[in-house]
Design a protein around this motif. Structure first.
Motif, PDB file in Angstrom:
ATOM      1  N   LEU A 152       0.677  -0.961  -0.128  1.00 14.48           N
ATOM      2  CA  LEU A 152       0.337   0.090   0.257  1.00 14.48           C
ATOM      3  C   LEU A 152       0.965   1.172   0.329  1.00 14.48           C
ATOM      4  O   LEU A 152       0.328   1.990  -0.627  1.00 14.48           O
ATOM      5  N   VAL A 153       1.697   0.802   0.686  1.00 14.86           N
ATOM      6  CA  VAL A 153       2.415   2.445   0.905  1.00 14.86           C
ATOM      7  C   VAL A 153       3.605   2.899  -0.457  1.00 14.86           C
ATOM      8  O   VAL A 153       3.389   3.777  -0.893  1.00 14.86           O
ATOM      9  N   LEU A 154       4.028   1.229  -0.461  1.00 10.09           N
ATOM     10  CA  LEU A 154       4.734   1.044  -2.398  1.00 10.09           C
ATOM     11  C   LEU A 154       3.844   1.713  -3.308  1.00 10.09           C
ATOM     12  O   LEU A 154       4.096   3.072  -4.138  1.00 10.09           O
ATOM     13  N   LEU A 155       2.376   1.704  -3.383  1.00 13.63           N
ATOM     14  CA  LEU A 155       1.475   1.445  -4.514  1.00 13.63           C
ATOM     15  C   LEU A 155       1.535   4.062  -4.134  1.00 13.63           C
ATOM     16  O   LEU A 155       1.548   4.248  -5.368  1.00 13.63           O
ATOM     17  N   ILE A 156       1.115   4.016  -3.065  1.00 13.45           N
ATOM     18  CA  ILE A 156       0.130   5.872  -2.877  1.00 13.45           C
ATOM     19  C   ILE A 156       1.532   6.574  -3.481  1.00 13.45           C
ATOM     20  O   ILE A 156       1.552   7.315  -3.900  1.00 13.45           O
ATOM     21  N   GLN A 157       3.163   5.461  -2.917  1.00  6.62           N
ATOM     22  CA  GLN A 157       4.635   6.462  -3.419  1.00  6.62           C
ATOM     23  C   GLN A 157       3.950   6.572  -5.356  1.00  6.62           C
ATOM     24  O   GLN A 157       4.669   7.505  -5.103  1.00  6.62           O
ATOM     25  N   ASP A 158       4.297   5.271  -5.620  1.00  6.21           N
ATOM     26  CA  ASP A 158       4.324   5.174  -7.028  1.00  6.21           C
ATOM     27  C   ASP A 158       2.598   6.168  -7.380  1.00  6.21           C
ATOM     28  O   ASP A 158       3.029   7.009  -8.088  1.00  6.21           O
ATOM     29  N   ILE A 159       1.777   6.123  -6.734  1.00  3.31           N
ATOM     30  CA  ILE A 159       0.266   7.170  -7.218  1.00  3.31           C
ATOM     31  C   ILE A 159       1.417   8.842  -7.152  1.00  3.31           C
ATOM     32  O   ILE A 159       0.760   9.755  -8.206  1.00  3.31           O
ATOM     33  N   ASN A 160       1.677   9.261  -5.961  1.00  3.83           N
ATOM     34  CA  ASN A 160       2.566  10.697  -6.189  1.00  3.83           C
ATOM     35  C   ASN A 160       3.725  10.604  -6.770  1.00  3.83           C
ATOM     36  O   ASN A 160       3.697  11.861  -7.202  1.00  3.83           O
ATOM     37  N   THR A 161       4.116  10.118  -6.891  1.00  2.00           N
ATOM     38  CA  THR A 161       5.526  10.229  -8.187  1.00  2.00           C
ATOM     39  C   THR A 161       5.111  10.069  -9.662  1.00  2.00           C
ATOM     40  O   THR A 161       5.231  11.352 -10.215  1.00  2.00           O
ATOM     41  N   ARG A 162       4.112   9.573 -10.037  1.00  2.00           N
ATOM     42  CA  ARG A 162       3.473   9.559 -11.600  1.00  2.00           C
ATOM     43  C   ARG A 162       2.055  10.535 -11.721  1.00  2.00           C
ATOM     44  O   ARG A 162       2.415  12.004 -12.675  1.00  2.00           O
TER      45      ARG A 162
END
Length: 164
Positions: free
Chosen positions: A113-123
């Protein structure tokens, strides 16, 4: 073209309902600013799309107990997961490893979940607001227990991990 995280595998991607009965629609230009965290209220990760065949609900992503991330609907679409927050949010369902009343999720699920939200933030080039379902606009603890007693007290930790 559908937009999904490169961390996710499409799973019954936009095919879990019959054509004309979609559980999503246009965002109508709304900017994505929020991630809404849910718990599946299920311990069988594979059953999630089946639930949506009967219920008028959907989510962009699901995360299994082993940390696997599945994409259900493209981020460019408004899914039906959080009432008034639907148009500007991305919905993420976390599979439970225990049933109620605890509805616990695994550490692997939290890590993904943390990695996915970090990816969303980056994109998207910004930090998304992260809320549990009951704190999303149009919802409350009276209308839903989601994201459940296991995830609710961990939301501050999740936000901290995402932003560090």
């Amino acid at each position: 073209m559908s937009m999904i995280s490169p961390l996710a595998t499409p799973y019954e991607f936009e095919r879990f309902v019959k054509t004309g009965e979609e559980r999503w629609n246009s965002r109508e230009g709304a900017e994505i600013t929020t991630v809404v965290v849910h718990h599946m209220a299920k311990t069988d990760f594979d059953e999630v799309p089946e639930v949506w065949r009967e219920r008028e609900a959907s989510a962009h992503y699901g995360i299994g107990p082993n940390g696997e991330i599945r994409a259900y609907v493209g981020e460019e679409k408004r899914v039906w997961h959080a009432r008034a927050a639907n148009s500007y949010s991305i919905g993420i369902e976390c599979c439970n490893v225990t049933e109620g009343p605890e509805w616990e999720v695994s550490e692997a699920t939290i890590d993904s979940l943390v990695l996915l939200i970090q990816d969303i933030n980056t994109r998207y080039g910004r930090k998304m607001r992260i809320v549990g379902h009951q704190c999303a606009e149009g919802n409350s603890a009276e209308t839903t227990e989601c994201p459940g007693p296991s995830l609710i007290p961990r939301l501050a930790e999740i936000v901290g991990r995402v932003n560090n």
